[in-house]
Design an enzyme around this catalytic site. Structure first.
Site, PDB file in Angstrom:
ATOM      1  N   HIS A  49     -41.486  -6.738  28.842  1.00 17.40           N
ATOM      2  CA  HIS A  49     -40.100  -7.163  29.019  1.00 17.40           C
ATOM      3  C   HIS A  49     -39.549  -7.746  27.713  1.00 17.40           C
ATOM      4  O   HIS A  49     -38.440  -7.406  27.280  1.00 17.40           O
ATOM      5  CB  HIS A  49     -39.997  -8.229  30.116  1.00 17.40           C
ATOM      6  CG  HIS A  49     -40.156  -7.722  31.500  1.00 17.40           C
ATOM      7  ND1 HIS A  49     -39.538  -6.575  31.956  1.00 17.40           N
ATOM      8  CD2 HIS A  49     -40.844  -8.229  32.565  1.00 17.40           C
ATOM      9  CE1 HIS A  49     -39.851  -6.385  33.223  1.00 17.40           C
ATOM     10  NE2 HIS A  49     -40.640  -7.363  33.620  1.00 17.40           N
ATOM     11  N   HIS A  51     -47.333  -6.992  31.294  1.00 12.13           N
ATOM     12  CA  HIS A  51     -46.072  -6.730  31.986  1.00 12.13           C
ATOM     13  C   HIS A  51     -44.951  -7.582  31.392  1.00 12.13           C
ATOM     14  O   HIS A  51     -43.875  -7.073  31.048  1.00 12.13           O
ATOM     15  CB  HIS A  51     -46.258  -7.041  33.475  1.00 12.13           C
ATOM     16  CG  HIS A  51     -45.036  -6.870  34.310  1.00 12.13           C
ATOM     17  ND1 HIS A  51     -44.855  -5.793  35.149  1.00 12.13           N
ATOM     18  CD2 HIS A  51     -43.912  -7.636  34.448  1.00 12.13           C
ATOM     19  CE1 HIS A  51     -43.694  -5.902  35.763  1.00 12.13           C
ATOM     20  NE2 HIS A  51     -43.100  -7.018  35.360  1.00 12.13           N
ATOM     21  N   GLU A  52     -45.182  -8.881  31.251  1.00 10.45           N
ATOM     22  CA  GLU A  52     -44.157  -9.769  30.704  1.00 10.45           C
ATOM     23  C   GLU A  52     -43.921  -9.516  29.219  1.00 10.45           C
ATOM     24  O   GLU A  52     -42.789  -9.577  28.739  1.00 10.45           O
ATOM     25  CB  GLU A  52     -44.538 -11.235  30.942  1.00 10.45           C
ATOM     26  CG  GLU A  52     -44.393 -11.688  32.373  1.00 10.45           C
ATOM     27  CD  GLU A  52     -42.983 -11.477  32.906  1.00 10.45           C
ATOM     28  OE1 GLU A  52     -42.002 -11.679  32.143  1.00 10.45           O
ATOM     29  OE2 GLU A  52     -42.852 -11.110  34.084  1.00 10.45           O
TER      30      GLU A  52
END
Length: 211
Positions: free
Chosen positions: A21, A17-18
């Site tokens: 980003h 998820h990170e």
């Protein structure tokens, strides 16, 4: 036993998820995450004491579904062509990856169902358990992060979509109090009433696809 299966999946999912980003920001012109060594899949670079350790432990203790977050990657929106709009894209990248991971889990389960004759019943059961957890955790993470309260991704997306003046007021208020609101929702258990209905709706749709 379930925690032993849950935690690695949760940790892997929030790291991706990170990473999503950081990768989205990098492709939009911001190399801050890359230069700081955070554009990596090495999990040690993404551990957040609260989101990666304390929150999952708390969820387990109070009987909530396990979820959490990794240390946010550093992003400088001013290095992007359209800072406010592009931050919305960067914010959406994280939940989008979680939904993609959930879809991958569902597709692999479908393939296993078609070819179940090639697997032992025990192996099939273990694989399905792992993939079901992967599907549920990633849907849950996506829904949680789409709650429209900064600093969650949903808040950043709302800020990107609102007219400028409304966005400034919205971000100004939740920029100060948003984390307290999120923690209050978690500590009181109220967050499950927000998360479970849309999560079960998506999981239900996946289950119908598997039938």
């Amino acid at each position: 036993m379930e925690v032993i299966v849950f935690l690695p999946i949760l940790f892997f999912s929030i790291v991706l998820h990170e990473f999503a980003h950081g990768l989205a920001a990098y492709r939009l012109g911001d190399d801050t995450a890359y230069l700081s060594g955070r554009l990596t899949l090495n999990p040690l670079h993404h551990i957040d004491p609260i989101g990666t350790l304390a929150v999952p432990a708390l969820c387990w203790l109070i009987g909530m579904p396990l979820f959490g977050w990794a240390k946010p990657v550093p992003i400088n929106p001013m290095r992007m062509p359209s800072p406010r709009r592009d931050m919305g894209k960067v914010a959406f990248a994280g939940p989008a990856v979680n939904l993609l991971l959930a879809v991958v889990c569902v597709l692999v389960m479908k393939i296993l169902l078609v070819g179940q004759a090639f697997f032992s019943a025990r192996a099939l059961e273990q694989l399905f358990l792992f993939l079901q957890y992967g599907m549920f955790i990633n849907v849950f993470l996506a829904v949680f992060n789409l709650i429209p309260i900064p600093p969650l991704d949903g808040g950043r997306i709302v800020t990107a979509l609102l007219p400028l003046q409304a966005a400034l007021k919205y971000d100004g208020f939740f920029g100060r109090y948003g984390m307290y609101v999120v923690l209050a929702l978690i500590l009181t258990g109220a967050v499950k009433y927000i998360l479970l209905p849309p999560t079960m709706l998506v999981v239900g749709a996946f289950s119908k696809f598997l039938m």
